[in-house]
Design an enzyme around this catalytic site. Structure first.
Site, PDB file in Angstrom:
ATOM      1  N   SER A   1     -15.158  16.653-121.108  1.00 53.01           N
ATOM      2  CA  SER A   1     -16.126  16.598-120.001  1.00 53.01           C
ATOM      3  C   SER A   1     -17.439  17.195-120.490  1.00 53.01           C
ATOM      4  CB  SER A   1     -15.594  17.424-118.826  1.00 53.01           C
ATOM      5  OG  SER A   1     -16.590  17.639-117.858  1.00 53.01           O
TER       6      SER A   1
ATOM      7  N   TYR B   1     -11.651  25.402-115.267  1.00 54.20           N
ATOM      8  CA  TYR B   1     -11.790  23.975-115.601  1.00 54.20           C
ATOM      9  C   TYR B   1     -12.700  23.793-116.820  1.00 54.20           C
ATOM     10  CZ  TYR B   1     -12.974  19.064-115.451  1.00 54.20           C
ATOM     11  OH  TYR B   1     -13.163  17.751-115.807  1.00 54.20           O
TER      12      TYR B   1
HETATM   13  N1  LIG Z   1     -14.569  12.313-112.423  1.00 55.93           N
HETATM   14  C1  LIG Z   1     -15.394  13.097-113.096  1.00 55.93           C
HETATM   15  O1  LIG Z   1     -16.533  13.399-112.667  1.00 55.93           O
HETATM   16  C2  LIG Z   1     -14.970  13.637-114.455  1.00 55.93           C
HETATM   17  C3  LIG Z   1     -15.949  14.133-115.306  1.00 55.93           C
HETATM   18  C4  LIG Z   1     -15.585  14.611-116.555  1.00 55.93           C
HETATM   19  C5  LIG Z   1     -14.258  14.582-116.928  1.00 55.93           C
HETATM   20  N2  LIG Z   1     -13.322  14.102-116.077  1.00 55.93           N
HETATM   21  C6  LIG Z   1     -11.927  14.086-116.530  1.00 55.93           C
HETATM   22  O2  LIG Z   1     -11.447  12.767-116.439  1.00 55.93           O
HETATM   23  C7  LIG Z   1     -10.020  12.792-116.375  1.00 55.93           C
HETATM   24  C8  LIG Z   1      -9.566  11.824-115.312  1.00 55.93           C
HETATM   25  O3  LIG Z   1      -9.967  12.313-114.038  1.00 55.93           O
HETATM   26  P1  LIG Z   1     -10.551  11.342-112.908  1.00 55.93           P
HETATM   27  O4  LIG Z   1     -11.997  11.568-112.822  1.00 55.93           O
HETATM   28  O5  LIG Z   1     -10.064   9.954-113.083  1.00 55.93           O
HETATM   29  O6  LIG Z   1      -9.926  12.035-111.615  1.00 55.93           O
HETATM   30  P2  LIG Z   1      -8.804  11.488-110.628  1.00 55.93           P
HETATM   31  O7  LIG Z   1      -9.238  10.198-110.006  1.00 55.93           O
HETATM   32  O8  LIG Z   1      -8.516  12.638-109.724  1.00 55.93           O
HETATM   33  O9  LIG Z   1      -7.558  11.190-111.577  1.00 55.93           O
HETATM   34  C9  LIG Z   1      -6.845  12.260-112.152  1.00 55.93           C
HETATM   35  C10 LIG Z   1      -5.680  11.735-112.946  1.00 55.93           C
HETATM   36  O10 LIG Z   1      -4.905  12.859-113.367  1.00 55.93           O
HETATM   37  C11 LIG Z   1      -3.576  12.704-112.864  1.00 55.93           C
HETATM   38  N3  LIG Z   1      -3.071  13.995-112.415  1.00 55.93           N
HETATM   39  C12 LIG Z   1      -3.660  14.854-111.548  1.00 55.93           C
HETATM   40  N4  LIG Z   1      -2.889  15.942-111.365  1.00 55.93           N
HETATM   41  C13 LIG Z   1      -1.787  15.744-112.116  1.00 55.93           C
HETATM   42  C14 LIG Z   1      -0.609  16.535-112.362  1.00 55.93           C
HETATM   43  N5  LIG Z   1      -0.432  17.734-111.806  1.00 55.93           N
HETATM   44  N6  LIG Z   1       0.321  16.034-113.231  1.00 55.93           N
HETATM   45  C15 LIG Z   1       0.145  14.826-113.808  1.00 55.93           C
HETATM   46  N7  LIG Z   1      -0.944  14.046-113.625  1.00 55.93           N
HETATM   47  C16 LIG Z   1      -1.897  14.506-112.787  1.00 55.93           C
HETATM   48  C17 LIG Z   1      -3.668  11.755-111.703  1.00 55.93           C
HETATM   49  O11 LIG Z   1      -2.444  11.107-111.521  1.00 55.93           O
HETATM   50  P3  LIG Z   1      -1.982  10.711-110.019  1.00 55.93           P
HETATM   51  O12 LIG Z   1      -3.073   9.864-109.451  1.00 55.93           O
HETATM   52  O13 LIG Z   1      -0.694  10.005-110.242  1.00 55.93           O
HETATM   53  O14 LIG Z   1      -1.854  11.995-109.283  1.00 55.93           O
HETATM   54  C18 LIG Z   1      -4.769  10.813-112.147  1.00 55.93           C
HETATM   55  O15 LIG Z   1      -4.256   9.829-113.023  1.00 55.93           O
HETATM   56  C19 LIG Z   1      -9.640  14.249-116.125  1.00 55.93           C
HETATM   57  O16 LIG Z   1      -9.188  14.828-117.335  1.00 55.93           O
HETATM   58  C20 LIG Z   1     -10.955  14.895-115.694  1.00 55.93           C
HETATM   59  O17 LIG Z   1     -10.996  16.269-115.999  1.00 55.93           O
HETATM   60  C21 LIG Z   1     -13.644  13.616-114.840  1.00 55.93           C
END
Ligand SMILES: NC(=O)c1ccc[n+]([C@@H]2O[C@H](COP(=O)([O-])OP(=O)(O)OC[C@H]3O[C@@H](n4cnc5c(N)ncnc54)[C@H](OP(=O)(O)O)[C@@H]3O)[C@@H](O)[C@H]2O)c1
Length: 207
Positions: free
Chosen positions: A79, A92
């Site tokens: 991130s 985080y």
């Molecule tokens: N969105 C942003 O602004 C942003 C920015 C920088 C980095 N990121 C990173 O991008 C990655 C994906 O996040 P996202 O933005 O797509 O958010 P998201 O829509 O909330 O998706 C999160 C993912 O992580 C899984 N997950 C959450 N809690 C979990 C647990 N306890 N055990 C196993 N799996 C779990 C979820 O699976 P389920 O849906 O099955 O629960 C989902 O596939 C993360 O590593 C996040 O830190 C996001």
């Protein structure tokens, strides 16, 4: 979190369903949490470390023999939070700093064995992340938000070019470049001012 227990199942599935060819491991799962530490809760913070750090390391270690044998690549989702201390999302940001540094080091070790590692550093992206982290719609992040398709295409293009790290979007690239030039204490102060503007709401059950 039981990656070790799940590994034999994952490996058996891979051998059965996709018995040959390169393997792309994408360590994407992760969640955040907003508030004065330890809010939303110590359990939430520990779970974040388990998923964002421990599971990534265990999964990579477990699949590495297959990756080396068949060839492939690893994308670890870090991130822009990795580039500076992130008050109010302190655990985080630290987990993502781990992912960035560990990915870069691992890439040095295993790229020559045919397994390059890319640290993907997205900025705010339109997913469920912010809602799950306890932030209301309309926060600072929404104004900067990218769509997830653009993030994926950026990652795949960077992997094709053999890059070890990619920050998505020019605004995020500029921010990351500037903040890494600052002394760590200044970067922490600046990020705290920005993140304090995020509106807090009850996390309502965490991840
Ligand atoms: N969105 C942003 O602004 C942003 C920015 C920088 C980095 N990121 C990173 O991008 C990655 C994906 O996040 P996202 O933005 O797509 O958010 P998201 O829509 O909330 O998706 C999160 C993912 O992580 C899984 N997950 C959450 N809690 C979990 C647990 N306890 N055990 C196993 N799996 C779990 C979820 O699976 P389920 O849906 O099955 O629960 C989902 O596939 C993360 O590593 C996040 O830190 C996001």
């Amino acid at each position: 979190m039981a990656v070790a227990g799940a590994l034999p199942v994952i490996l058996a599935w891979l051998q059965r369903e996709v018995p040959a060819g390169k393997v792309l491991l994408i360590n994407n799962s992760g969640f955040g949490g907003y508030g004065y530490f330890p809010a939303p809760s110590a359990t939430h913070q520990a779970g974040m470390i388990d998923l964002n750090v421990r599971a990534v390391v265990e999964l990579t270690a477990g699949l590495l023999p297959v990756l080396k044998q068949r060839g492939g690549a690893i994308i670890n989702v870090a991130s822009t939070a990795a580039f500076q201390p992130t008050a109010y999302m302190s655990v985080y940001g630290a987990t993502k700093a781990f992912v960035l540094h560990w990915s870069l080091a691992l890439d040095q070790e295993i790229r020559r064995e045919g397994v390059p590692v890319l640290a993907l550093c997205p900025g705010p992206t339109a997913t469920e992340f912010f809602r799950r982290a306890g932030l209301q719609p309309g926060s600072v992040a929404d104004a900067l938000s990218m769509d997830s398709e653009t993030v994926v295409m950026t990652a795949l293009a960077a992997l094709t070019k053999g890059r070890a790290v990619v920050v998505t979007g020019w605004k995020n690239k500029l921010g990351a470049a500037l903040v890494t030039k600052l002394p760590k204490t200044w970067a922490a102060w600046l990020a705290a001012r920005v993140l304090a503007r995020f509106r807090l709401k009850q996390a309502g059950g965490g991840a």
